[in-house]
Design a protein around this motif. Structure first.
Motif, PDB file in Angstrom:
ATOM      1  N   ILE A  66       6.704   0.592 -13.957  1.00 47.83           N
ATOM      2  CA  ILE A  66       6.461  -0.087 -12.680  1.00 47.83           C
ATOM      3  C   ILE A  66       6.111   0.981 -11.649  1.00 47.83           C
ATOM      4  O   ILE A  66       6.915   1.880 -11.388  1.00 47.83           O
ATOM      5  CB  ILE A  66       7.696  -0.884 -12.225  1.00 47.83           C
ATOM      6  N   ILE A  67       4.910   0.900 -11.082  1.00 49.92           N
ATOM      7  CA  ILE A  67       4.462   1.819 -10.038  1.00 49.92           C
ATOM      8  C   ILE A  67       4.272   0.972  -8.787  1.00 49.92           C
ATOM      9  O   ILE A  67       3.324   0.198  -8.685  1.00 49.92           O
ATOM     10  CB  ILE A  67       3.149   2.524 -10.424  1.00 49.92           C
ATOM     11  N   SER A  68       5.192   1.090  -7.828  1.00 53.16           N
ATOM     12  CA  SER A  68       5.149   0.219  -6.655  1.00 53.16           C
ATOM     13  C   SER A  68       5.093   1.040  -5.369  1.00 53.16           C
ATOM     14  O   SER A  68       5.570   2.175  -5.302  1.00 53.16           O
ATOM     15  CB  SER A  68       6.357  -0.726  -6.640  1.00 53.16           C
ATOM     16  N   GLY A  69       4.475   0.438  -4.340  1.00 51.67           N
ATOM     17  CA  GLY A  69       4.323   1.132  -3.069  1.00 51.67           C
ATOM     18  C   GLY A  69       3.473   2.380  -3.176  1.00 51.67           C
ATOM     19  O   GLY A  69       3.665   3.334  -2.423  1.00 51.67           O
ATOM     20  N   MET A  70       2.505   2.378  -4.080  1.00 53.52           N
ATOM     21  CA  MET A  70       1.739   3.587  -4.366  1.00 53.52           C
ATOM     22  C   MET A  70       0.293   3.235  -4.694  1.00 53.52           C
ATOM     23  O   MET A  70       0.023   2.264  -5.389  1.00 53.52           O
ATOM     24  CB  MET A  70       2.378   4.321  -5.555  1.00 53.52           C
ATOM     25  N   GLY A  71      -0.620   4.048  -4.152  1.00 50.39           N
ATOM     26  CA  GLY A  71      -2.035   3.913  -4.468  1.00 50.39           C
ATOM     27  C   GLY A  71      -2.546   5.136  -5.183  1.00 50.39           C
ATOM     28  O   GLY A  71      -1.807   6.103  -5.430  1.00 50.39           O
ATOM     29  N   LEU A  72      -3.832   5.126  -5.491  1.00 51.22           N
ATOM     30  CA  LEU A  72      -4.398   6.202  -6.293  1.00 51.22           C
ATOM     31  C   LEU A  72      -4.349   7.544  -5.574  1.00 51.22           C
ATOM     32  O   LEU A  72      -3.925   8.553  -6.143  1.00 51.22           O
ATOM     33  CB  LEU A  72      -5.842   5.854  -6.679  1.00 51.22           C
ATOM     34  N   SER A  73      -4.750   7.590  -4.304  1.00 45.11           N
ATOM     35  CA  SER A  73      -4.756   8.875  -3.607  1.00 45.11           C
ATOM     36  C   SER A  73      -3.350   9.403  -3.379  1.00 45.11           C
ATOM     37  O   SER A  73      -3.135  10.619  -3.283  1.00 45.11           O
ATOM     38  CB  SER A  73      -5.502   8.765  -2.274  1.00 45.11           C
ATOM     39  N   GLY A  74      -2.355   8.509  -3.298  1.00 45.70           N
ATOM     40  CA  GLY A  74      -0.975   8.941  -3.147  1.00 45.70           C
ATOM     41  C   GLY A  74      -0.438   9.667  -4.362  1.00 45.70           C
ATOM     42  O   GLY A  74       0.569  10.371  -4.274  1.00 45.70           O
ATOM     43  N   LEU A  75      -1.111   9.492  -5.493  1.00 47.31           N
ATOM     44  CA  LEU A  75      -0.753  10.225  -6.703  1.00 47.31           C
ATOM     45  C   LEU A  75      -1.645  11.437  -6.919  1.00 47.31           C
ATOM     46  O   LEU A  75      -1.176  12.504  -7.312  1.00 47.31           O
ATOM     47  CB  LEU A  75      -0.864   9.306  -7.930  1.00 47.31           C
ATOM     48  N   ALA A  76      -2.938  11.271  -6.661  1.00 44.27           N
ATOM     49  CA  ALA A  76      -3.916  12.298  -7.023  1.00 44.27           C
ATOM     50  C   ALA A  76      -4.183  13.311  -5.924  1.00 44.27           C
ATOM     51  O   ALA A  76      -4.628  14.431  -6.199  1.00 44.27           O
ATOM     52  CB  ALA A  76      -5.231  11.630  -7.449  1.00 44.27           C
ATOM     53  N   ASN A  77      -3.934  12.935  -4.655  1.00 46.03           N
ATOM     54  CA  ASN A  77      -4.277  13.828  -3.543  1.00 46.03           C
ATOM     55  C   ASN A  77      -3.334  13.543  -2.387  1.00 46.03           C
ATOM     56  O   ASN A  77      -3.700  12.901  -1.413  1.00 46.03           O
ATOM     57  CB  ASN A  77      -5.734  13.625  -3.132  1.00 46.03           C
ATOM     58  N   LEU A  78      -2.105  14.048  -2.471  1.00 46.10           N
ATOM     59  CA  LEU A  78      -1.056  13.599  -1.557  1.00 46.10           C
ATOM     60  C   LEU A  78      -0.746  14.582  -0.439  1.00 46.10           C
ATOM     61  O   LEU A  78       0.253  14.432   0.266  1.00 46.10           O
ATOM     62  CB  LEU A  78       0.216  13.288  -2.338  1.00 46.10           C
TER      63      LEU A  78
END
Length: 257
Positions: A129-141
């Motif tokens: 479950i990955i919640s409260g998170m988008g792609l840039s928040g993982l890849a470029n934070l």
């Protein structure tokens, strides 16, 4: 909620580097480990608003640690206590401590970032479950870390009603340790898109319909091989206090096998 849930007593284990870390549990059955967000703790994100109870009713043992520098866990002020990916390593240590082999794993915001880093390090839950998170928040934070650094280094000076002021108000409700939380920012680690797209197990991407704080959750769901994308009402700080949030997780998980 009409009836406030009881706050379970914490249980403790030692991290690989010797710090005392806390977790709480609700329910019995299939293990589900849930990690909370930055400035928060297990009680605030998962238990207080009924999410853990809603999930436990489906036959789950909901295991919720307080991350390092949060809640009832150790809050060291030594920078050496915050090497890269230490939160992911703490998560792995809890799973080993509990002897979990067949389990599900999820997180909100910083917790979601941490479960992705756990996957990179070799964690293989059956579902994620990955919640409260988008792609840039993982890849470029980097910009997200800068946002929180600005909040923590300027406490008491933020404009009333601003996002920074609201975050500081939330920090006061959880009794956060600003010095330790500043050091946590040093462990934030980008995850390349190819490593994100390697998350092959069934994954729930869950976010508020007004939440773009960590980038596009739609874009994140699009690059995952087996994702279900669900939106619930609210923004980043409001969706997680609504019953729809916990019900969405419980509904996606279904009755425990």
């Amino acid at each position: 909620m009409a009836n406030s849930p009881t706050k379970p007593d914490p249980q403790y284990f030692d991290s690989d580097d010797g710090y005392r870390l806390a977790w709480r549990e609700v329910g019995e059955g299939r293990p589900l480990v849930l990690l909370h967000g930055f400035f928060s703790d297990a009680w605030t994100n998962w238990i207080r608003y009924g999410h853990a109870a809603a999930i436990a009713e489906r036959g789950y043992r909901v295991i919720m640690p307080d991350l390092r520098a949060h809640g009832d866990s150790a809050k060291p002020h030594d920078p050496a206590a915050y090497p890269t990916d230490i939160l992911a390593r703490d998560g792995q240590a809890l799973i080993r401590h509990l002897g979990l082999e067949d389990y599900d794993l999820g997180g909100y915001s910083l917790g979601a970032r941490t479960v992705v880093r756990m996957h990179v390090a070799g964690a293989r839950p059956k579902r994620m479950i990955i919640s409260g998170m988008g792609l840039s928040g993982l890849a470029n934070l980097g910009s997200r870390a800068d946002h929180f650094r600005h909040i923590l280094e300027n406490l008491g000076s933020h404009e009333r009603g601003s996002p920074e002021w609201m975050a500081e108000a939330f920090l006061r409700t959880t009794g956060g340790d600003a010095e330790a939380l500043l050091l946590i920012l040093n462990v934030f680690t980008d995850t390349p898109k190819e490593e994100i797209s390697a998350i092959s197990m069934p994954t729930l991407v869950l976010a508020g319909d007004e939440d773009q704080d960590n980038g596009s959750h739609e874009a994140l769901a699009a690059i995952l091989p087996d994702a279900t994308h669900v939106e619930v009402p609210g923004g980043h700080m409001s969706c997680i206090v609504k019953p729809e949030f916990g019900n969405a997780i419980a509904g996606w998980l279904g009755p425990a096998p």
